[in-house]
Enzyme design. Structure first.
Site, PDB file in Angstrom:
ATOM      1  CD  GLU A 179     -13.035  14.037  26.831  1.00 24.70           C
ATOM      2  OE1 GLU A 179     -14.277  14.002  26.710  1.00 24.70           O
ATOM      3  OE2 GLU A 179     -12.150  13.834  26.111  1.00 24.70           O
ATOM      4  CB  CYS A 180      -9.047  10.722  31.091  1.00 29.23           C
ATOM      5  SG  CYS A 180      -8.171   9.368  32.030  1.00 29.23           S
TER       6      CYS A 180
END
Length: 436
Positions: free
Chosen positions: A327-328
């Site tokens: 994530e990210c």
């Protein structure tokens, strides 16, 4: 019966977090059990709340969560004496289009729970106008009740007197006024506050804030303004599917942005979580069946991540046979390369073709609704996921199969689709909840 209160402000940067931490610690020092929540998608503040109260804090979000999920999460405050919900941005700030149960505004949570709002007002550069702002916030939405005001960064006794008189004339209670006090400022960086776990002196800082606020704010009056709250039984919980039975979770200063309620929901569903540190050159647990790399600050540690051969080779070996999701910041580390703010290019793990750069920073911020075009751990094609994106990286290349069709809160399609290659997947948004 717990007393519930929402702490909000006209805007960001006014002192909501500092006041929340100070009140929580001051009441805890008096022997009260205090439970905190964070309204909105900020994933940093809950760790500060936990440091102040000794109890885990979670996010509640009206754009991403339904009322049942919010009721389930706030139910943890049943055994507390005081429950504080810290807002994000200004009291009524949300998105233009309604989400699951609201726009993401703090006011949604205040109205939903029936808790009055304690406003933090910074009257710097103004006097009586501060009362007009407070009165406007009080009257803007009928279902939101104002408890009163704490003034922050007051310039002088004369300044305080002018503002107090105007607020009294408007019928708004003033619970206290805080002069400027640099010693209790929380350090910041580009995604918000420096994380609680990175601050060795965080306990002393919160203690000083509590002492300072207790000296200048009527704690009994604030507590008396809170609403007696009888939690309603939650019809359902988070309805979150864990990504696997045994989850290897990257966890250190570079990988720490994951919502606490997600980890709790995974565990509640029977998943086991083992942590490892890429910065310490650790590989994921070989007995896990899925690996999850949260967001964080990999751009601050890119050289070390690039040099940690055991982590990189271990992650690649894991991804040969089992799913890995980022994530990210975790997504960026799964990519080919990351260029830091100084323009230095660092090789990442190469599980995906993504290449990102911080050399020319551009903010990406907002809620995201993703319809999966390919499976990712815990979710099949067609699943609708709600999350939030906040980063300053620029995409140089994103060549792999798109993971999802991603919309912002207005319904517009965005370019940050996420990626899939082999067993590796990644998204720029942080998952908050699944659409039911």
């Amino acid at each position: 019966m717990p007393a519930g209160l929402v702490i909000s402000a006209p805007a960001s940067g006014v002192g909501k977090t500092t006041l929340t931490l100070a009140l929580a610690r001051a009441w805890r020092n008096r022997g009260l059990n205090v439970q905190c929540f964070k309204s909105g998608p900020d994933y940093i503040d809950p760790a500060f709340h936990a440091a102040a109260t000794g109890r885990a804090s979670v996010n509640v979000d009206s754009w991403a969560m339904d009322r049942g999920a919010i009721a389930h999460l706030v139910g943890r405050g049943t055994d507390a004496d005081v429950v504080l919900a810290e807002g994000s941005m200004g009291l009524f700030d949300g998105v233009a289009a309604r989400g699951v149960s609201g726009t993401g505004a703090t006011a949604d949570i205040a109205e939903m729970l029936g808790w009055p709002v304690l406003l933090v007002i910074d009257p710097s550069g103004q006097a009586q106008t501060a009362a007009a702002i407070a009165a406007g916030l009080r009257d803007y939405r009928a279902g939101v009740q104002l408890a009163g005001v704490v003034l922050n960064r007051v310039a002088s006794p004369r300044h305080e007197d002018l503002v107090r008189r105007a607020l009294n004339d408007a019928g708004i209670a003033v619970f206290g006024a805080l002069p400027r006090h640099a010693e209790i400022s929380l350090p910041k960086r580009h995604l918000g506050l420096v994380q609680a776990e990175e601050q060795a002196e965080i306990g002393k800082l919160i203690d000083e804030a509590a002492r300072f606020v207790a000296e200048h704010v009527d704690l009994d009056a604030v507590l008396g303004s809170a609403a007696s709250w009888s939690p309603q039984p939650a019809v359902n919980g988070m309805n979150v599917t864990p990504p696997g039975q045994r989850i290897a979770l990257a966890r250190d200063a570079a990988f720490s942005f994951i919502y606490p309620h997600m980890l709790e929901a995974w565990r509640a569903a029977g998943a086991e979580i083992s942590t490892f540190s890429p910065l310490a050159d650790e590989a994921p647990d070989a007995s896990a069946d899925v690996c999850w790399l949260p967001g964080g600050y990999p751009e601050l540690h890119a050289g070390k991540i690039a040099a940690n051969a055991r982590f990189r080779s271990g992650l690649r070996a894991f991804a040969d046979t089992r799913p890995v999701h980022g994530e990210c910041g975790g997504y960026m580390v799964l990519g080919t390369a990351l260029t830091d703010a100084d323009g230095i290019r660092h090789e990442m793990t190469g599980l995906l073709g993504l290449e990102t750069s911080f050399a020319k920073r551009r903010m990406h911020l907002g809620y995201r609704l993703a319809a999966l075009a390919a499976p990712m751990p815990g979710h099949q094609v067609g699943a609708r996921l709600r999350g939030h994106e906040f980063h300053y990286s620029t995409i140089i290349a994103q060549p792999d199969t798109p993971l999802a069709v991603v919309h912002d809160a207005t319904g517009a399609v965005i370019a940050e689709t996420g990626s899939r290659r082999g067993h590796a997947t990644g998204t720029f948004f942080h998952l908050i909840a699944e659409d039911r």
